[in-house]
Design a protein around this motif. Structure first.
Motif, PDB file in Angstrom:
ATOM      1  N   THR A   1      -9.511 -18.601  40.652  1.00 19.78           N
ATOM      2  CA  THR A   1      -9.043 -17.271  41.037  1.00 19.78           C
ATOM      3  C   THR A   1     -10.216 -16.342  41.312  1.00 19.78           C
ATOM      4  N   MET A   2     -11.217 -16.373  40.444  1.00 21.60           N
ATOM      5  CA  MET A   2     -12.359 -15.484  40.617  1.00 21.60           C
ATOM      6  C   MET A   2     -13.136 -15.828  41.889  1.00 21.60           C
ATOM      7  N   ARG A   3     -13.234 -17.110  42.214  1.00 23.59           N
ATOM      8  CA  ARG A   3     -13.909 -17.498  43.458  1.00 23.59           C
ATOM      9  C   ARG A   3     -13.122 -17.023  44.675  1.00 23.59           C
ATOM     10  N   ALA A   4     -11.809 -17.145  44.611  1.00 19.43           N
ATOM     11  CA  ALA A   4     -10.976 -16.681  45.719  1.00 19.43           C
ATOM     12  C   ALA A   4     -11.096 -15.166  45.893  1.00 19.43           C
TER      13      ALA A   4
ATOM     14  N   ARG B   1     -21.355  -1.633  42.687  1.00 16.17           N
ATOM     15  CA  ARG B   1     -22.354  -2.506  42.080  1.00 16.17           C
ATOM     16  C   ARG B   1     -21.948  -3.969  42.164  1.00 16.17           C
ATOM     17  N   GLY B   2     -20.855  -4.259  42.819  1.00 15.03           N
ATOM     18  CA  GLY B   2     -20.401  -5.627  42.954  1.00 15.03           C
ATOM     19  C   GLY B   2     -19.100  -5.670  43.724  1.00 15.03           C
ATOM     20  N   ASP B   3     -18.408  -6.797  43.627  1.00 15.63           N
ATOM     21  CA  ASP B   3     -17.169  -6.981  44.375  1.00 15.63           C
ATOM     22  C   ASP B   3     -15.968  -7.283  43.489  1.00 15.63           C
ATOM     23  N   VAL B   4     -16.196  -7.906  42.322  1.00 14.88           N
ATOM     24  CA  VAL B   4     -15.088  -8.345  41.473  1.00 14.88           C
ATOM     25  C   VAL B   4     -15.192  -7.662  40.112  1.00 14.88           C
ATOM     26  N   PHE B   5     -14.072  -7.105  39.676  1.00 15.04           N
ATOM     27  CA  PHE B   5     -13.999  -6.345  38.429  1.00 15.04           C
ATOM     28  C   PHE B   5     -12.976  -7.008  37.520  1.00 15.04           C
ATOM     29  N   ALA B   6     -13.335  -7.230  36.251  1.00 15.48           N
ATOM     30  CA  ALA B   6     -12.441  -7.878  35.284  1.00 15.48           C
ATOM     31  C   ALA B   6     -12.054  -6.893  34.184  1.00 15.48           C
TER      32      ALA B   6
ATOM     33  N   GLY C   1     -16.996 -14.614  35.482  1.00 13.76           N
ATOM     34  CA  GLY C   1     -16.762 -14.725  36.909  1.00 13.76           C
ATOM     35  C   GLY C   1     -16.760 -13.412  37.651  1.00 13.76           C
ATOM     36  N   ALA C   2     -16.888 -12.294  36.930  1.00  9.78           N
ATOM     37  CA  ALA C   2     -16.838 -10.970  37.546  1.00  9.78           C
ATOM     38  C   ALA C   2     -18.228 -10.338  37.589  1.00  9.78           C
ATOM     39  N   ASP C   3     -18.360  -9.337  38.434  1.00  5.15           N
ATOM     40  CA  ASP C   3     -19.616  -8.589  38.489  1.00  5.15           C
ATOM     41  C   ASP C   3     -19.692  -7.556  37.376  1.00  5.15           C
ATOM     42  N   LEU C   4     -18.549  -6.928  37.083  1.00  5.34           N
ATOM     43  CA  LEU C   4     -18.472  -5.917  36.037  1.00  5.34           C
ATOM     44  C   LEU C   4     -17.172  -6.108  35.268  1.00  5.34           C
TER      45      LEU C   4
ATOM     46  N   ARG D   1     -23.248  -5.327  31.891  1.00  3.78           N
ATOM     47  CA  ARG D   1     -22.177  -5.586  32.850  1.00  3.78           C
ATOM     48  C   ARG D   1     -20.796  -5.275  32.298  1.00  3.78           C
ATOM     49  N   VAL D   2     -20.701  -5.022  30.990  1.00  6.19           N
ATOM     50  CA  VAL D   2     -19.390  -4.842  30.360  1.00  6.19           C
ATOM     51  C   VAL D   2     -19.333  -3.493  29.644  1.00  6.19           C
ATOM     52  N   LEU D   3     -18.262  -2.748  29.899  1.00 12.74           N
ATOM     53  CA  LEU D   3     -18.029  -1.482  29.205  1.00 12.74           C
ATOM     54  C   LEU D   3     -16.985  -1.718  28.119  1.00 12.74           C
TER      55      LEU D   3
END
Length: 342
Positions: A50-53, A149-154, A223-226, A244-246
């Motif tokens: 999922t994260m790659r997609a 700062r990236g493309d994918v957020f978790a 798998g996420a940027d942030l 990378r994590v709040l």
């Protein structure tokens, strides 16, 4: 008038190819121990795919994604989603999370209102003088460009209150693709919100719901940027050093009453700060500090709170949160131990 549904609702994972019913499923029970939902738990391989997609997916144009978030706000508040009407959804959240149903309904309205203002909220975070695009004419004068700062957020979502789910859609407004791991304590709100966002036009590879067990949870963040993580002290300690994590830990709001303050003039505010929003929000007061003798305030506060009736969470007049018996007994034992000798 039909009563509330009592069947077990399937809550599928929402992956890059649509809903997915996993072989490994968790039974979600209400505060009385009755089965309310069956939550699909996906393995780490599913999370990785999922994260790659999501990383390959393109973000919609700014105006398009703002419009979609606005449509999702309307759907979230009014539509039948995942087989649940707004009233059925509120009932389930109330019974499973123990949150008074009046609080759940008010929070639905608040989440929808916040979604409609998502673009305004993120714009207020943009530094003065910065622009959103490198080819903006203002950049010729030397101003900065404000970019993601990236493309994918978790998101490891909260389960104590539906309210925090009004925040992470702001990442979609900025163009991130967002993957949410729901709390086992209350998975209905993130499932409904992701379903609403997809129905409003966000692709399945742009916003996902990925329930996992604890062992798989970190796969999502890797798998996420942030990432944004809610939890207790252990969660805060675990991610405190990560850039990378709040981490969002327990609320510790306090009230201080000095000698110069007549607490009787502020008793209503103190009561509301303790019991408002069902008493489960991170903004609720966790302690009252008194300079001098606290006994008169304690007695008055106890009297006011004791006058509030104890009701099932789905009762429209309910004010206080409800916990399963084991949790309630543990809280009672803790309070009696701390109060020994006072």
């Amino acid at each position: 008038m039909a009563g509330p549904r009592t069947d077990v609702v399937p809550l599928d994972a929402l992956g890059p190819r649509g809903p997915y019913r996993a072989r490994n499923r968790l039974t979600v029970t209400d505060v009385a121990g009755r089965e309310s939902a069956e939550l699909s738990l996906v393995p780490s391989l599913f999370v990785d795919r999922t994260m790659r997609a999501m990383r390959r997916a393109d973000a919609p144009e700014p105006d398009e994604r703002i419009a979609m978030i606005g449509r999702a706000a309307e759907l979230f508040a009014t539509a039948t989603l995942g087989g649940l009407t707004p009233d059925e959804y509120a009932y389930r959240v109330s019974r499973v999370g123990g949150t008074p149903i009046s609080v759940v309904r008010a929070t639905v309205t608040a989440i929808a209102a916040r979604l409609r203002k998502a673009h305004y909220s993120v714009e207020q975070a943009r530094p003065a003088g910065a622009v959103n695009r490198w080819d903006d004419p203002l950049t010729r004068t030397g101003r900065a460009v404000w970019v993601r700062r990236g493309d994918v957020f978790a998101v490891h979502a909260a389960g104590n209150h539906p309210g925090p789910h009004s925040l992470w859609p702001e990442a979609l407004a900025l163009g991130y693709r967002v993957a949410v791991r729901p709390s086992r304590r209350e998975p209905f709100t993130p499932h409904r919100l992701v379903t609403a966002l997809r129905a409003a036009g966000f692709g399945d590879d742009r916003v996902a719901l990925l329930p996992t067990d604890h062992a798989t949870a970190d796969t999502l963040l890797r798998g996420a940027d942030l990432g944004l993580v809610y939890g207790g002290e252990d969660v805060v300690r675990k991610y405190a050093g990560s850039p990378r994590v709040l981490p969002q830990g327990p609320g510790r709001s306090k009230i201080l009453l000095t000698r110069e303050v007549d607490w009787r003039e502020h008793l209503g505010t103190i009561v509301d700060s303790v019991s408002g929003h069902g008493g489960t929000g991170c903004v609720n007061t966790t302690a009252v500090f008194v300079e001098g003798d606290p006994a008169p305030l304690c007695a008055a506060l106890a009297e006011r709170l004791a006058a509030v009736p104890s009701l099932p969470p789905q009762d429209p007049a309910a004010v206080f949160p409800v916990q399963p018996p084991a949790t309630a007994k543990a809280l009672e034992a803790h309070l009696l131990h701390r109060a020994a000798g006072t």
